[in-house]
Design an enzyme around this catalytic site. Structure first.
Site, PDB file in Angstrom:
ATOM      1  N   ARG A  37      -5.251  13.172  -4.792  1.00  0.00           N
ATOM      2  CA  ARG A  37      -5.127  13.122  -6.254  1.00  0.00           C
ATOM      3  C   ARG A  37      -5.965  14.220  -6.919  1.00  0.00           C
ATOM      4  O   ARG A  37      -5.574  14.735  -7.962  1.00  0.00           O
ATOM      5  CB  ARG A  37      -5.555  11.751  -6.771  1.00  0.00           C
ATOM      6  CG  ARG A  37      -4.460  10.729  -6.588  1.00  0.00           C
ATOM      7  CD  ARG A  37      -4.847   9.398  -7.144  1.00  0.00           C
ATOM      8  NE  ARG A  37      -3.673   8.561  -7.326  1.00  0.00           N
ATOM      9  CZ  ARG A  37      -3.736   7.259  -7.570  1.00  0.00           C
ATOM     10  NH1 ARG A  37      -4.896   6.657  -7.641  1.00  0.00           N
ATOM     11  NH2 ARG A  37      -2.637   6.562  -7.736  1.00  0.00           N
ATOM     12  N   LYS A 201       6.804  -8.751  -2.094  1.00  0.00           N
ATOM     13  CA  LYS A 201       7.655  -9.735  -2.773  1.00  0.00           C
ATOM     14  C   LYS A 201       8.848  -9.126  -3.491  1.00  0.00           C
ATOM     15  O   LYS A 201       8.776  -8.001  -3.977  1.00  0.00           O
ATOM     16  CB  LYS A 201       6.812 -10.476  -3.813  1.00  0.00           C
ATOM     17  CG  LYS A 201       5.733 -11.334  -3.217  1.00  0.00           C
ATOM     18  CD  LYS A 201       4.976 -11.982  -4.333  1.00  0.00           C
ATOM     19  CE  LYS A 201       3.958 -12.972  -3.780  1.00  0.00           C
ATOM     20  NZ  LYS A 201       3.145 -13.535  -4.844  1.00  0.00           N
ATOM     21  N   GLY A 354       1.223   4.479  -3.760  1.00  0.00           N
ATOM     22  CA  GLY A 354       0.645   3.223  -3.290  1.00  0.00           C
ATOM     23  C   GLY A 354       0.708   3.081  -1.786  1.00  0.00           C
ATOM     24  O   GLY A 354       0.451   4.034  -1.047  1.00  0.00           O
ATOM     25  N   GLY A 377       2.246   2.296  -9.141  1.00  0.00           N
ATOM     26  CA  GLY A 377       2.715   1.505 -10.285  1.00  0.00           C
ATOM     27  C   GLY A 377       3.577   2.335 -11.215  1.00  0.00           C
ATOM     28  O   GLY A 377       4.627   1.890 -11.689  1.00  0.00           O
TER      29      GLY A 377
HETATM   30  P1  AMP Z   1       3.890  -4.152  -2.351  1.00  0.00           P
HETATM   31  O1  AMP Z   1       2.561  -4.004  -3.055  1.00  0.00           O
HETATM   32  O2  AMP Z   1       4.790  -5.172  -2.943  1.00  0.00           O
HETATM   33  O3  AMP Z   1       4.576  -2.823  -2.090  1.00  0.00           O
HETATM   34  O4  AMP Z   1       3.543  -4.757  -0.933  1.00  0.00           O
HETATM   35  C1  AMP Z   1       2.759  -4.117   0.021  1.00  0.00           C
HETATM   36  C2  AMP Z   1       2.201  -5.156   0.905  1.00  0.00           C
HETATM   37  O5  AMP Z   1       3.256  -5.902   1.493  1.00  0.00           O
HETATM   38  C3  AMP Z   1       1.394  -4.619   2.064  1.00  0.00           C
HETATM   39  O6  AMP Z   1       0.045  -4.951   1.858  1.00  0.00           O
HETATM   40  C4  AMP Z   1       1.958  -5.333   3.280  1.00  0.00           C
HETATM   41  O7  AMP Z   1       0.968  -5.853   4.121  1.00  0.00           O
HETATM   42  C5  AMP Z   1       2.757  -6.462   2.665  1.00  0.00           C
HETATM   43  N1  AMP Z   1       3.851  -6.911   3.546  1.00  0.00           N
HETATM   44  C6  AMP Z   1       4.789  -6.165   4.120  1.00  0.00           C
HETATM   45  N2  AMP Z   1       5.583  -6.908   4.893  1.00  0.00           N
HETATM   46  C7  AMP Z   1       5.146  -8.175   4.812  1.00  0.00           C
HETATM   47  C8  AMP Z   1       5.548  -9.398   5.409  1.00  0.00           C
HETATM   48  N3  AMP Z   1       6.590  -9.441   6.240  1.00  0.00           N
HETATM   49  N4  AMP Z   1       4.851 -10.507   5.096  1.00  0.00           N
HETATM   50  C9  AMP Z   1       3.815 -10.458   4.263  1.00  0.00           C
HETATM   51  N5  AMP Z   1       3.374  -9.329   3.664  1.00  0.00           N
HETATM   52  C10 AMP Z   1       4.032  -8.197   3.951  1.00  0.00           C
END
Ligand code: AMP
Length: 398
Positions: A37, A201, A354, A377
């Site tokens: 960055r 999620k 991210g 974000g």
């Molecule tokens: P996000 O911030 O929504 O992009 O999510 C990233 C996070 O999703 C990372 O910290 C991963 O560890 C988590 N992640 C990826 N796959 C899974 C999974 N199958 N179950 C739980 N967490 C997950």
């Protein structure tokens, strides 16, 4: 989307305020782990130096919650800027206090001043007009080069822009590049265009998925969010991460993809674990055979093969969100394999910031990707189709 450009701004020998995003990861000993960055901001700073500007740099760093906390001082950033620019960077002791104000006032052409962490001021995240006015009073021109924070209506990002007319404010090179890349991606991508969407999620990526569907040819789902889709289709996903309140929405998204002719792919196998832990007992299984009580923490080898096949003929790949819990070695293979494939691809490859940027960097593939965003974000909000609050005041009129 056309932005007011720093090149069209009369900045010669002027005092410029550049909002940067120096929010870099730092270890317990104060070492900067990844200075991407900071390096990304150099082009704009160098351009201003070449134009004989006196330069005031400002950034947030961490979450000090409106209080002065030496742990979040920008001093390590000043040192790195010194090294990268080979210019002595003066460091203010505060943001808009007597130190910052007097140093800013005395700043001469070719000199650089770095203010202390903007979030030492309570007003910063509240878009406080008084703080915006104080920051604006330091300079004649305002430049925003902080893409990573442009989705926030904060004093130094949004409020401050009201104090400069269109001839005296602009986007820096990094902000322009980010916005250009994402608008090309969303408005006129080279087809076929595939989006790999992962992460924890569905709820976090729902709006982005809905906005992407009419624009892409293929969607490949990974990460925890896959299990909400799989459960909606009737699979028994054990204790995998599921958002039960979004099962209906998941079905709607798949139905919409079908209606639009978008190929929608879900994992066919997973690395399932007994619990959410790096040393958990784990095994490979198809999504039909996840043992009850176990959870899927990564995509499996059959999914990797399938996704490689799916990505073989595409010309543009957008990747946002890891395929599994990549922070734990045992569940990082799916993400690593996909990262290698994306890096080797001849397609234009774009990685959202991210976690996805982090994982690509961890395995040393960052140089092989066409574009890695500096804002997780912010890039997600662009994918959702939003105009960022820090970008809106810098749009060219007409
Ligand atoms: P996000 O911030 O929504 O992009 O999510 C990233 C996070 O999703 C990372 O910290 C991963 O560890 C988590 N992640 C990826 N796959 C899974 C999974 N199958 N179950 C739980 N967490 C997950």
């Amino acid at each position: 989307m056309q932005l007011l450009s720093i090149k069209d701004c009369d900045i010669k020998n002027k005092k410029v305020f550049i909002r940067c995003d120096f929010n870099v990861p730092i270890d317990d000993y104060g070492n900067i782990n990844d200075d991407r960055r900071i390096r990304s901001a150099i082009a704009t700073i160098q351009f201003c130096l070449d134009q004989g500007c006196a330069i005031i740099l400002a950034s947030h760093f961490g979450r000090p919650k409106g209080e002065v906390d030496p742990k979040y001082s920008l001093a390590p950033i000043a040192r790195r800027l010194n090294q990268l620019l080979r210019v002595d960077v003066k460091m203010a002791e505060d943001v808009v206090g007597t130190s910052a104000m007097s140093l800013a006032k005395a700043l001469k052409s070719g000199e650089i001043l770095l203010l202390e962490n903007l979030r030492f001021e309570k007003g910063e995240t509240k878009n406080d007009p008084a703080l915006s006015a104080s920051l604006a009073s330091m300079a004649e021109v305002y430049i925003n080069d902080a893409f990573g924070v442009s989705h926030r209506a904060h004093s130094s990002v949004e409020g401050i822009t009201a104090h400069f007319d269109d001839a005296h404010k602009a986007a820096g090179f990094l902000l322009q590049k980010e916005i250009q890349f994402f608008s090309t991606l969303l408005e006129r991508p080279v087809r076929p265009f595939a989006a790999i969407v992962g992460g924890s999620k569905v709820s976090g990526k729902l709006e982005a998925l809905i906005n992407l569907l009419p624009r892409v040819d293929k969607v490949l789902i990974g990460g925890g969010m896959a299990f909400t889709f799989l459960k909606a289709l009737g699979y028994n996903v054990g204790n995998s991460l599921v958002e039960d309140d979004l099962l209906e929405e998941a079905l709607n998204i798949m139905a919409e993809a079908k209606r639009l002719g978008v190929k929608f792919y879900l994992p066919v196998d997973v690395v399932a674990a007994e619990k959410f832990a790096p040393d958990a007992a784990s095994r490979l299984c198809t999504v039909q055979e996840i043992p009850s009580g176990w959870m899927g923490l990564d995509i499996g080898p059959a999914t990797v093969r399938l996704y490689r096949q799916v990505l073989n003929d595409v010309q543009t790949i957008l990747w946002n969100g890891p395929m599994g819990v990549y922070e734990m070695d045992r569940f990082a293979r799916g993400s690593n394999k996909i990262a290698h494939f994306v890096a080797d691809s001849y397609a234009t490859t774009v990685v959202g910031g991210g976690d996805t940027a982090d994982l690509v960097q961890r395995i040393g593939l960052d140089e092989e990707i066409s574009f890695i965003s500096t804002g997780g974000g912010a890039s997600l909000e662009l994918l959702e189709g939003k105009i960022l609050p820090g970008v809106k005041p810098l749009l060219k009129k007409g």
